[in-house]
Scaffold this motif. Structure first.
Motif, mmCIF file in Angstrom:
data_model
loop_
_atom_site.group_PDB
_atom_site.id
_atom_site.type_symbol
_atom_site.label_atom_id
_atom_site.label_comp_id
_atom_site.label_asym_id
_atom_site.label_seq_id
_atom_site.Cartn_x
_atom_site.Cartn_y
_atom_site.Cartn_z
ATOM 1 N N ILE A 123 -0.717 8.505 7.935
ATOM 2 C CA ILE A 123 -1.010 9.832 8.110
ATOM 3 C C ILE A 123 -2.468 10.598 6.975
ATOM 4 O O ILE A 123 -3.115 10.991 7.445
ATOM 5 N N ASP A 124 -2.115 9.970 5.934
ATOM 6 C CA ASP A 124 -2.807 10.277 4.557
ATOM 7 C C ASP A 124 -3.817 9.691 4.941
ATOM 8 O O ASP A 124 -4.846 9.862 4.635
ATOM 9 N N LEU A 125 -4.071 8.157 5.296
ATOM 10 C CA LEU A 125 -4.442 7.408 4.883
ATOM 11 C C LEU A 125 -5.645 8.426 6.465
ATOM 12 O O LEU A 125 -7.291 8.521 5.802
ATOM 13 N N ILE A 126 -5.054 8.539 7.727
ATOM 14 C CA ILE A 126 -6.645 9.529 8.241
ATOM 15 C C ILE A 126 -7.330 10.193 7.850
ATOM 16 O O ILE A 126 -8.343 10.655 8.280
ATOM 17 N N ILE A 127 -6.602 10.873 7.012
ATOM 18 C CA ILE A 127 -6.591 12.529 6.206
ATOM 19 C C ILE A 127 -8.272 11.820 5.132
ATOM 20 O O ILE A 127 -9.218 12.594 5.702
ATOM 21 N N TYR A 182 -12.166 12.895 5.411
ATOM 22 C CA TYR A 182 -12.938 13.178 4.646
ATOM 23 C C TYR A 182 -14.388 12.694 4.379
ATOM 24 O O TYR A 182 -15.668 13.243 4.401
ATOM 25 N N CYS A 183 -14.572 11.625 3.652
ATOM 26 C CA CYS A 183 -15.160 10.600 4.143
ATOM 27 C C CYS A 183 -16.216 10.917 4.840
ATOM 28 O O CYS A 183 -17.643 11.059 4.296
ATOM 29 N N MET A 209 0.617 -1.205 -0.069
ATOM 30 C CA MET A 209 -0.100 -0.161 0.083
ATOM 31 C C MET A 209 0.701 1.369 -0.192
ATOM 32 O O MET A 209 1.417 1.215 0.691
ATOM 33 N N ASN A 210 0.992 2.163 -1.265
ATOM 34 C CA ASN A 210 1.833 3.675 -1.196
ATOM 35 C C ASN A 210 1.191 4.198 -0.843
ATOM 36 O O ASN A 210 1.132 5.262 -1.748
ATOM 37 N N ILE A 211 0.705 4.341 0.730
ATOM 38 C CA ILE A 211 -0.070 5.561 1.523
ATOM 39 C C ILE A 211 -0.054 5.389 3.153
ATOM 40 O O ILE A 211 0.602 4.498 3.025
ATOM 41 N N SER A 212 0.821 6.799 3.529
ATOM 42 C CA SER A 212 1.054 6.618 4.723
ATOM 43 C C SER A 212 0.251 6.657 5.855
ATOM 44 O O SER A 212 -1.456 6.978 5.168
ATOM 45 N N PHE A 233 -5.531 12.843 -2.550
ATOM 46 C CA PHE A 233 -6.771 11.581 -3.099
ATOM 47 C C PHE A 233 -7.643 11.952 -2.608
ATOM 48 O O PHE A 233 -8.987 11.518 -3.111
ATOM 49 N N ALA A 234 -8.238 12.726 -1.594
ATOM 50 C CA ALA A 234 -10.027 12.730 -1.399
ATOM 51 C C ALA A 234 -10.015 13.936 -1.989
ATOM 52 O O ALA A 234 -10.880 13.721 -2.324
#
Length: 519
Positions: A6-10, A14-15, A1-4, A334-335
């Motif tokens: 922190i990015d996943l939390i952001i 948003y969702c 998975m190429n996402i950290s 991404f969001a």
């Protein structure tokens, strides 16, 4: 998975924000049942800012972020023509189309055709639109969105398709147009902000530490061949963007059809408080359209200049998100991309349900259906159309430039539909038989030209088919000495405010500047 993390939390934040807002605005007062007017047209109470934001959020989807970036990578700035000519198209629709539609207080585009012609025309066009919306638009949005999620996060395509469908369906199926339009205001902030961030970082990298202005200058030098708005016949992309046809030819057919006759877009204007609110909303959308190429075309050209190792052009934008953006920023970008995808899915489902419920179900199955039954039917129509699209979307994986797939095959409908609407507005002798001939003739003419003249660019083909359809309507109309069901359209109907006229002139001046600079 190429996402950290922190990015996943952001992204998750948003969702949750979109879901909470969508469900909150969908709520009804205790004991109050939602009626068709509220569900399909937000109670005809949308303000200009909600209309403009929702039009852009509905229009900008994966087919722009992914598809147009891919075409920008392959062809260049010429792809911006779609967005910049659209700004002018919005002004024309706001001035000449919207007043007619709002005066008649219609729910759908097929309903206008029934009032102007007859039920046969309405039914044929309703089925045409349902087929195009479900089998082309809805499926391509899901496919391109899932492709991006697969490249960025490593989520399998089928899981991405199902996840996007579920996300969009949760609030839009329940809440209707009001939930879609008001969440779109949030979505458009994400998609413009996130898109600008991605473009900024790509240009900053090309600037070699000297800033984005230097980066844009370097981009123009390194990819000089990509900065032409008008392509000559020797260019590999000429078949998709055939020279001056993009400003005086077939692109106008797609343009005016999309912005002025397409339920998916025009439904926001139909839900306006007034004609002036609808016109100002489309003016607002026109200004945003001037900005869109910076978000969706320039990144594709930047990926080309950065020598991105791509197997397909449509991988340009996902590559930028995966490889250039730092932690935290990647989550925002991404969001933004997901916002574009989800808002378009929600809007498309709402339009499908409106046409099916009001033009098919109420007309042929339950003419006396109550308001609660109409809303329930609309929700089921949204859910079924989404399920069909989920099943078909994985089959699009063999496409390279998906944006052109959408444009070309929509072009089998748009010439006939535009000819019918323009005749309905301005040709008093136009008949139902003429309209039906144009609707069916558009498919026949398009198929014949595609088979017999494979070297003819599809955009030019649309222009020729449009003229043939107009010819059919005029030829059959000349036999009709009466005006049929046509109500008189007075010039006063097209009066616009001084503010609208001033800002329209500003948009036109900016467009002239763009074409003068990058002709």
């Amino acid at each position: 998975m190429n996402i950290s993390t922190i990015d996943l939390i952001i992204f998750i934040a948003y969702c949750l924000l979109i879901l909470l807002v969508g469900l909150y605005v969908s709520r009804s007062s205790k004991g109050e049942a939602q009626d068709a007017n509220n569900y399909f047209l937000a109670g005809r109470g949308l303000a200009w800012w909600a209309i403009g934001a929702s039009i852009i959020a509905s229009n900008i989807s994966a087919e722009q972020f992914v598809g147009m970036s891919g075409s920008g990578y392959a062809i260049g700035l010429a792809m911006a023509t779609y967005e910049w000519i659209a700004a002018l198209g919005l002004l024309i629709v706001a001035k000449f189309f919207i007043p007619v539609f709002l005066e008649k207080k219609i729910f759908t585009m097929p309903q206008f055709l029934e009032e102007r012609f007859d039920r046969r025309v309405k039914t044929v066009m309703a089925f045409f639109w349902l087929a195009v919306f479900i089998f082309i638009n809805l499926t391509s949005i899901l496919y391109l969105g899932a492709l991006t999620i697969e490249n960025i996060m490593g989520v399998p395509m089928l899981a991405g398709i199902i996840g996007l469908a579920a996300f969009a369906g949760i609030y839009s199926i329940y809440g209707g147009l009001k939930a879609v339009a008001l969440t779109d205001v949030i979505q458009v902030v994400f998609l413009i902000g996130g898109g600008l961030i991605t473009t900024y970082i790509a240009l900053d990298m090309l600037g070699n530490g000297e800033g984005v202005i230097s980066g844009f200058t370097n981009l123009c030098e390194q990819a000089e061949d990509k900065f032409h708005l008008i392509l000559d016949k020797s260019h590999p992309g000429y078949m998709d963007l055939p020279g001056v046809s993009v400003i005086i030819g077939g692109l106008w057919v797609a343009n005016l059809y999309y912005w002025g006759c397409n339920q998916y877009i025009i439904q926001r204007a139909l839900a306006a408080k007034s004609v002036s609110e609808a016109q100002n909303g489309m003016l607002f959308a026109g200004f945003i359209k001037l900005l869109i190429p910076l978000l969706v075309v320039i990144p594709g050209i930047a990926a080309f200049a950065l020598n991105a190792p791509l197997e397909k052009s449509d991988e340009a934008y996902p590559w930028l998100l995966s490889n250039l953006l730092p932690v935290g920023v990647k989550g925002i970008a991404f969001a933004a991309l997901t916002a574009a995808i989800v808002s378009s899915l929600a809007s498309m489902m709402n339009s499908i349900s409106t046409i099916f419920t009001m033009d098919i179900y109420r007309s042929y199955f339950r003419p006396k259906a109550g308001q609660t039954e109409l809303v329930r039917t609309g929700r089921w129509a949204s859910a079924v159309s989404l399920l069909v699209a989920v099943c078909i979307a994985p089959l699009l994986s063999g496409l390279d430039q998906a944006f052109h797939y959408i444009q070309e095959f929509t072009g089998f409908v748009s010439p006939g539909a535009l000819a019918i609407f323009l005749a309905g507005f301005f040709y008093r002798r136009a008949t139902a038989n003429g309209a039906l001939s144009a609707a069916l003739g558009a498919f026949v003419f398009s198929a014949l030209l595609k088979i017999l003249c494979p070297a003819l660019p599809w955009m030019d083909r649309m222009g020729i088919v449009f003229l043939l359809c107009c010819g059919l309507i005029i030829m059959l109309g000349r036999r009709n000495r009466s005006s049929g069901q046509c109500s008189a359209i007075h010039a006063s109907l097209f009066h616009t405010s001084k503010l609208f006229n001033i800002f329209s002139c500003i948009i036109i001046a900016i467009l002239i500047g763009f074409y003068w600079l990058w002709w």
